[in-house]
Scaffold this active site. Structure first.
Site, PDB file in Angstrom:
ATOM      1  N   GLY A 117       0.694  -1.458   0.343  1.00 55.44           N
ATOM      2  CA  GLY A 117       0.066  -0.381  -0.039  1.00 55.44           C
ATOM      3  C   GLY A 117       0.851   1.427   0.213  1.00 55.44           C
TER       4      GLY A 117
ATOM      5  N   ALA B 141       2.859   2.292  -5.798  1.00 52.47           N
ATOM      6  CA  ALA B 141       2.906   2.102  -6.332  1.00 52.47           C
ATOM      7  C   ALA B 141       1.432   0.903  -6.343  1.00 52.47           C
ATOM      8  CB  ALA B 141       3.381   0.733  -6.432  1.00 52.47           C
TER       9      ALA B 141
ATOM     10  N   SER C 193       0.713  -3.377   5.401  1.00 47.65           N
ATOM     11  CA  SER C 193       1.151  -3.574   6.825  1.00 47.65           C
ATOM     12  C   SER C 193       1.663  -2.476   7.404  1.00 47.65           C
ATOM     13  CB  SER C 193       2.495  -4.473   6.909  1.00 47.65           C
ATOM     14  OG  SER C 193       2.699  -4.334   7.988  1.00 47.65           O
TER      15      SER C 193
ATOM     16  N   ILE D 107       5.026  -2.960   8.325  1.00 52.13           N
ATOM     17  CA  ILE D 107       6.364  -2.574   8.091  1.00 52.13           C
ATOM     18  C   ILE D 107       6.858  -0.754   7.532  1.00 52.13           C
ATOM     19  CG2 ILE D 107       6.968  -3.499   5.638  1.00 52.13           C
ATOM     20  CD1 ILE D 107       6.212  -5.990   6.680  1.00 52.13           C
TER      21      ILE D 107
ATOM     22  N   GLU E  99       8.299  12.356  -4.108  1.00 55.37           N
ATOM     23  CA  GLU E  99       8.062  13.767  -4.335  1.00 55.37           C
ATOM     24  C   GLU E  99       8.463  14.055  -5.722  1.00 55.37           C
ATOM     25  OE1 GLU E  99       9.818  15.430  -0.850  1.00 55.37           O
ATOM     26  OE2 GLU E  99       7.728  14.242   0.512  1.00 55.37           O
ATOM     27  N   ALA E 100       9.039  14.009  -6.691  1.00 53.81           N
ATOM     28  CA  ALA E 100       8.692  14.497  -7.606  1.00 53.81           C
ATOM     29  C   ALA E 100       8.245  14.208  -8.409  1.00 53.81           C
ATOM     30  CB  ALA E 100      10.014  15.227  -7.960  1.00 53.81           C
TER      31      ALA E 100
ATOM     32  N   LYS F 230       5.881  22.172 -10.715  1.00 57.47           N
ATOM     33  CA  LYS F 230       7.198  21.622 -11.565  1.00 57.47           C
ATOM     34  C   LYS F 230       7.793  22.013 -12.775  1.00 57.47           C
ATOM     35  CE  LYS F 230      10.238  18.001 -11.716  1.00 57.47           C
ATOM     36  NZ  LYS F 230      10.390  16.529 -11.526  1.00 57.47           N
TER      37      LYS F 230
ATOM     38  N   LEU G  57       9.073  -0.176  -6.907  1.00 57.00           N
ATOM     39  CA  LEU G  57       9.788  -0.502  -6.546  1.00 57.00           C
ATOM     40  C   LEU G  57      10.384  -1.840  -6.465  1.00 57.00           C
ATOM     41  CD1 LEU G  57      10.863   1.916  -3.401  1.00 57.00           C
ATOM     42  CD2 LEU G  57      11.466   1.493  -6.277  1.00 57.00           C
TER      43      LEU G  57
ATOM     44  N   THR H  22      11.892   9.218 -12.268  1.00 56.02           N
ATOM     45  CA  THR H  22      11.264   8.552 -12.620  1.00 56.02           C
ATOM     46  C   THR H  22      10.105   7.422 -11.975  1.00 56.02           C
ATOM     47  OG1 THR H  22      13.089   7.509 -13.244  1.00 56.02           O
ATOM     48  CG2 THR H  22      12.596   8.146 -15.167  1.00 56.02           C
TER      49      THR H  22
HETATM   50  C1  LIG Z   1      15.823   7.915  -2.371  1.00 49.94           C
HETATM   51  C2  LIG Z   1      14.292   7.905  -3.005  1.00 49.94           C
HETATM   52  C3  LIG Z   1      13.794   8.465  -3.628  1.00 49.94           C
HETATM   53  C4  LIG Z   1      12.364   9.016  -4.520  1.00 49.94           C
HETATM   54  N1  LIG Z   1      12.513  10.290  -4.992  1.00 49.94           N
HETATM   55  C5  LIG Z   1      11.193   9.714  -5.424  1.00 49.94           C
HETATM   56  C6  LIG Z   1      10.376  10.821  -6.570  1.00 49.94           C
HETATM   57  O1  LIG Z   1      11.445  12.260  -6.590  1.00 49.94           O
HETATM   58  N2  LIG Z   1      10.205  10.636  -7.874  1.00 49.94           N
HETATM   59  C7  LIG Z   1       8.958   9.673  -7.756  1.00 49.94           C
HETATM   60  O2  LIG Z   1       8.850   9.634  -8.503  1.00 49.94           O
HETATM   61  N3  LIG Z   1       9.716   8.313  -6.878  1.00 49.94           N
HETATM   62  C8  LIG Z   1      10.426   8.452  -6.085  1.00 49.94           C
HETATM   63  N4  LIG Z   1      11.090   7.519  -5.159  1.00 49.94           N
HETATM   64  C9  LIG Z   1      10.268   6.091  -5.515  1.00 49.94           C
HETATM   65  C10 LIG Z   1       9.417   6.245  -4.880  1.00 49.94           C
HETATM   66  O3  LIG Z   1       9.394   6.123  -3.431  1.00 49.94           O
HETATM   67  C11 LIG Z   1       8.549   4.986  -4.876  1.00 49.94           C
HETATM   68  O4  LIG Z   1       8.517   4.360  -6.669  1.00 49.94           O
HETATM   69  C12 LIG Z   1       7.481   4.815  -4.513  1.00 49.94           C
HETATM   70  O5  LIG Z   1       7.414   4.965  -3.172  1.00 49.94           O
HETATM   71  C13 LIG Z   1       6.452   3.126  -4.658  1.00 49.94           C
HETATM   72  O6  LIG Z   1       7.379   2.520  -3.702  1.00 49.94           O
HETATM   73  P1  LIG Z   1       5.810   1.552  -3.390  1.00 49.94           P
HETATM   74  O7  LIG Z   1       5.000   1.245  -3.723  1.00 49.94           O
HETATM   75  O8  LIG Z   1       6.340   0.236  -4.722  1.00 49.94           O
HETATM   76  O9  LIG Z   1       6.906   0.936  -2.575  1.00 49.94           O
HETATM   77  P2  LIG Z   1       6.368   1.611  -1.087  1.00 49.94           P
HETATM   78  O10 LIG Z   1       6.109   1.995  -0.463  1.00 49.94           O
HETATM   79  O11 LIG Z   1       8.165   0.801   0.362  1.00 49.94           O
HETATM   80  O12 LIG Z   1       5.374  -0.078  -0.380  1.00 49.94           O
HETATM   81  C14 LIG Z   1       5.927  -1.355  -0.469  1.00 49.94           C
HETATM   82  C15 LIG Z   1       4.717  -1.587   0.389  1.00 49.94           C
HETATM   83  O13 LIG Z   1       4.579  -2.994   0.930  1.00 49.94           O
HETATM   84  C16 LIG Z   1       3.589  -3.337   1.993  1.00 49.94           C
HETATM   85  N5  LIG Z   1       4.595  -4.878   2.437  1.00 49.94           N
HETATM   86  C17 LIG Z   1       6.117  -4.839   2.702  1.00 49.94           C
HETATM   87  N6  LIG Z   1       6.378  -5.899   2.392  1.00 49.94           N
HETATM   88  C18 LIG Z   1       5.249  -6.249   3.239  1.00 49.94           C
HETATM   89  C19 LIG Z   1       4.253  -7.845   3.469  1.00 49.94           C
HETATM   90  N7  LIG Z   1       5.078  -8.663   4.056  1.00 49.94           N
HETATM   91  N8  LIG Z   1       2.903  -7.434   4.319  1.00 49.94           N
HETATM   92  C20 LIG Z   1       2.116  -7.299   3.699  1.00 49.94           C
HETATM   93  N9  LIG Z   1       2.963  -5.755   3.228  1.00 49.94           N
HETATM   94  C21 LIG Z   1       4.118  -5.641   2.424  1.00 49.94           C
HETATM   95  C22 LIG Z   1       4.281  -2.862   2.570  1.00 49.94           C
HETATM   96  O14 LIG Z   1       3.838  -2.503   3.961  1.00 49.94           O
HETATM   97  C23 LIG Z   1       4.042  -1.076   1.884  1.00 49.94           C
HETATM   98  O15 LIG Z   1       2.746  -1.275   1.787  1.00 49.94           O
HETATM   99  C24 LIG Z   1      12.242   7.853  -4.934  1.00 49.94           C
HETATM  100  C25 LIG Z   1      12.575   6.661  -3.874  1.00 49.94           C
HETATM  101  C26 LIG Z   1      13.712   6.507  -3.048  1.00 49.94           C
HETATM  102  C27 LIG Z   1      14.204   5.312  -1.702  1.00 49.94           C
END
Ligand SMILES: Cc1cc2nc3c(=O)[nH]c(=O)nc-3n(C[C@H](O)[C@H](O)[C@H](O)COP(=O)(O)OP(=O)(O)OC[C@H]3O[C@@H](n4cnc5c(N)ncnc54)[C@H](O)[C@@H]3O)c2cc1C
Length: 498
Positions: free
Chosen positions: A12, A15, A38, A41, A48-49, A77, A332, A343
């Site tokens: 959640g 993505a 969760s 987690i 943010e951009a 932006k 991610l 990106t």
């Molecule tokens: C330093 C940094 C800077 C960034 N800056 C930018 C930016 O400026 N612009 C941009 O577009 N992107 C940026 N990103 C990328 C962006 O943060 C991510 O692409 C975006 O937040 C998506 O993350 P996600 O949802 O894939 O993963 P996460 O935010 O890690 O979410 C993972 C989810 O999976 C759940 N989960 C994991 N394991 C379990 C489990 N066992 N059981 C239940 N749930 C679980 C967690 O609870 C969470 O809800 C940046 C990333 C980093 C590291």
């Protein structure tokens, strides 16, 4: 047809909720949608951009722009200002939109190159409407009349990623997405074909589905943990592998752009939102310790820190397959290229769009999987090359990181592009290129890759290039001058609750 009946999204973060929102909007109740996350987690939450196509994502969901901006403490932006990248003390702007108007047979930059060869030192930035606005701290929506210079820029947003997730969660729940709180403890595969059968939560609850979307972040719980898909590591081309992030009180300019400042072992971002400014130092652990990174970041803030410094670790690269059996990894979990050109959320968006375009049935045609993986791999690789360009095309050799980057071997695909530009200012693009010609142009020129000659047609058409260029500069500066400040525009159009 044997339709997909149940889709399970795991995760959640941005993505997960972007996927839930888009699928619930597109499927209109045609399949059951469950999202497992969760709170313990937590999420990465530092995205943010963004880049301009996010507007299409939000429009497809039917979001009202001002409401979305208010809810996410958003700002506008117009591009990214790069400081100290090409050389220490040097700055350039990667604008959203064109340089000049993009309809002539000879691109404006060839006239610029011609004038430059004759001794004119005006920077290319000065022919970008986005930069004319950015440097004056102005904002207004682009004009729809293509004859006006105010139509030649584009824009994206800065926003609080946690609030964006919450906003999309409310949107998705109204459209029937069921949210389950809990930690996934086990992923069970079917014995016959190795497809995912069901998840078991720590509570013992079992959740089965036809299609699983892995949005579990870097850990890739399904795509890697269960399906052992494999990962391609690109650290040798993009050596930064850590970041420290901290928000601070708003102070200094409320810039309608992101600033990226190259530092000794990486670079620092500055992203102004309505309620605070986001900051981070992205660096290579080979050249800098975590403590040094944190203290450098804190020393470079323009306001008081509002939280503890948050460390993040990553490996730049991508999953060998983004879609494997009945699991599609988005966000991610699919891969990560550091945030230099913002990106990641865009790759989430295109992953979702592609999933909808190739939407499977329960028999999971392997050719849909193959096509998804083919296009996504190409998209990651072209984005990667654009990022490598920033690191490699530099005059800096003053620290071990920059010396490494300036001298490293780069992918052939990028060498070819750079050589085409160097020879004659040709910007070659593969189909479906995310960053278009003006973006490549901004970074080539901004980082001192100068073509050996300009387009011969710039001499042949009787155009007075010098006059055209100075006229354009004047019109852009007048147009920007007449716009409201970014601060006033946001205050009137989309003020967030303080
Ligand atoms: C330093 C940094 C800077 C960034 N800056 C930018 C930016 O400026 N612009 C941009 O577009 N992107 C940026 N990103 C990328 C962006 O943060 C991510 O692409 C975006 O937040 C998506 O993350 P996600 O949802 O894939 O993963 P996460 O935010 O890690 O979410 C993972 C989810 O999976 C759940 N989960 C994991 N394991 C379990 C489990 N066992 N059981 C239940 N749930 C679980 C967690 O609870 C969470 O809800 C940046 C990333 C980093 C590291």
């Amino acid at each position: 047809m044997d339709h997909i009946r149940k889709i399970v999204i795991v995760g959640g973060g941005s993505a997960g909720w972007m996927t839930a929102a888009a699928l619930s909007n597109a499927l209109r109740g045609g399949a059951e949608l469950t999202l497992v996350e969760s709170e313990e987690i937590g999420v990465v939450g530092v995205g943010e951009a963004t880049i301009p196509p996010i507007k299409i994502f939000n429009q497809t969901l039917g979001l009202d722009e001002a409401e979305f901006m208010k809810a996410t403490q958003g700002s506008f932006k117009l591009g990214i200002e790069f400081v100290n990248w090409g050389a220490s003390g040097h700055r350039y702007f990667h604008p959203f939109g064109d340089f000049g108007a993009n309809f002539d047979a000879v691109q404006l930059y060839h006239y610029w190159l011609k004038e430059r060869a004759a001794g004119d030192q005006t920077p290319l930035d000065d022919y970008s409407m986005a930069w004319a606005m950015a440097k004056a701290g102005k904002f207004s929506h682009p004009a729809t009349d293509r004859r006006m210079v105010q139509s030649t820029f584009d824009y994206a947003y800065h926003f609080d990623a946690i609030l964006y997730g919450r906003f999309l969660r409310a949107y998705s729940e109204v459209r029937g997405v069921k949210r389950v709180e809990g930690k996934v403890a086990d992923v069970a595969l079917r014995g016959d074909d190795g497809f995912i059968d069901h998840l078991t939560l720590e509570s013992g609850e079992q959740i089965s589905g036809d299609l699983f979307v892995d949005c579990t972040g870097f850990r890739g719980l399904l795509i890697e943990g269960a399906l052992k898909t494999g990962y391609m590591d690109w650290t040798h081309w993009l050596p930064c592998d850590r970041a420290v992030a901290v928000p601070c009180k708003s102070a200094g300019e409320f810039t309608p752009y992101t600033r990226s400042t190259a530092l000794d072992a990486g670079w620092q971002w500055r992203i102004p939102l309505q309620h605070r400014t986001g900051n981070g130092y992205v660096y290579s652990s080979q050249y800098l310790s975590d403590d040094e990174a944190a203290s450098t970041l804190l020393a470079g803030l323009d306001g008081e820190p509002l939280a503890d410094v948050r460390p993040l670790r990553f490996t730049t690269g991508r999953r060998k397959k983004f879609w494997n059996k009945n699991c599609v990894a988005i966000g991610l979990a699919a891969g990560f290229m550091e945030p230099l050109e913002s990106t990641s959320l865009h790759l989430v968006q295109t992953g979702i769009t592609r999933l909808l375009a190739l939407f499977p049935t329960r028999d999971f045609d392997p050719m849909a999987e193959e096509e998804y993986n083919r296009i996504t791999a190409g998209e990651y690789e072209r984005t990667r090359d654009f990022l490598i360009l920033h690191y490699h095309a530099t005059k800096r050799q003053d620290t071990p990181l920059w010396a490494y980057c300036a001298n490293m071997e780069i992918p052939d695909s990028l060498t070819y592009k750079m050589e085409q530009f160097r020879r004659a200012g040709r910007i070659v693009a593969h189909e479906l290129e995310l960053f278009r010609n003006p973006s490549w142009l901004a970074v080539y020129i901004g980082q001192f890759i100068m073509p050996e000659r300009y387009d011969p047609m710039a001499d042949m058409r009787g155009v007075d290039g010098a006059k055209m260029l100075s006229g354009l500069r004047r019109v852009m500066s007048e147009a920007a001058g007449a716009m409201p400040s970014h601060k006033d525009f946001v205050k009137h159009y989309c003020p967030a609750a303080q």
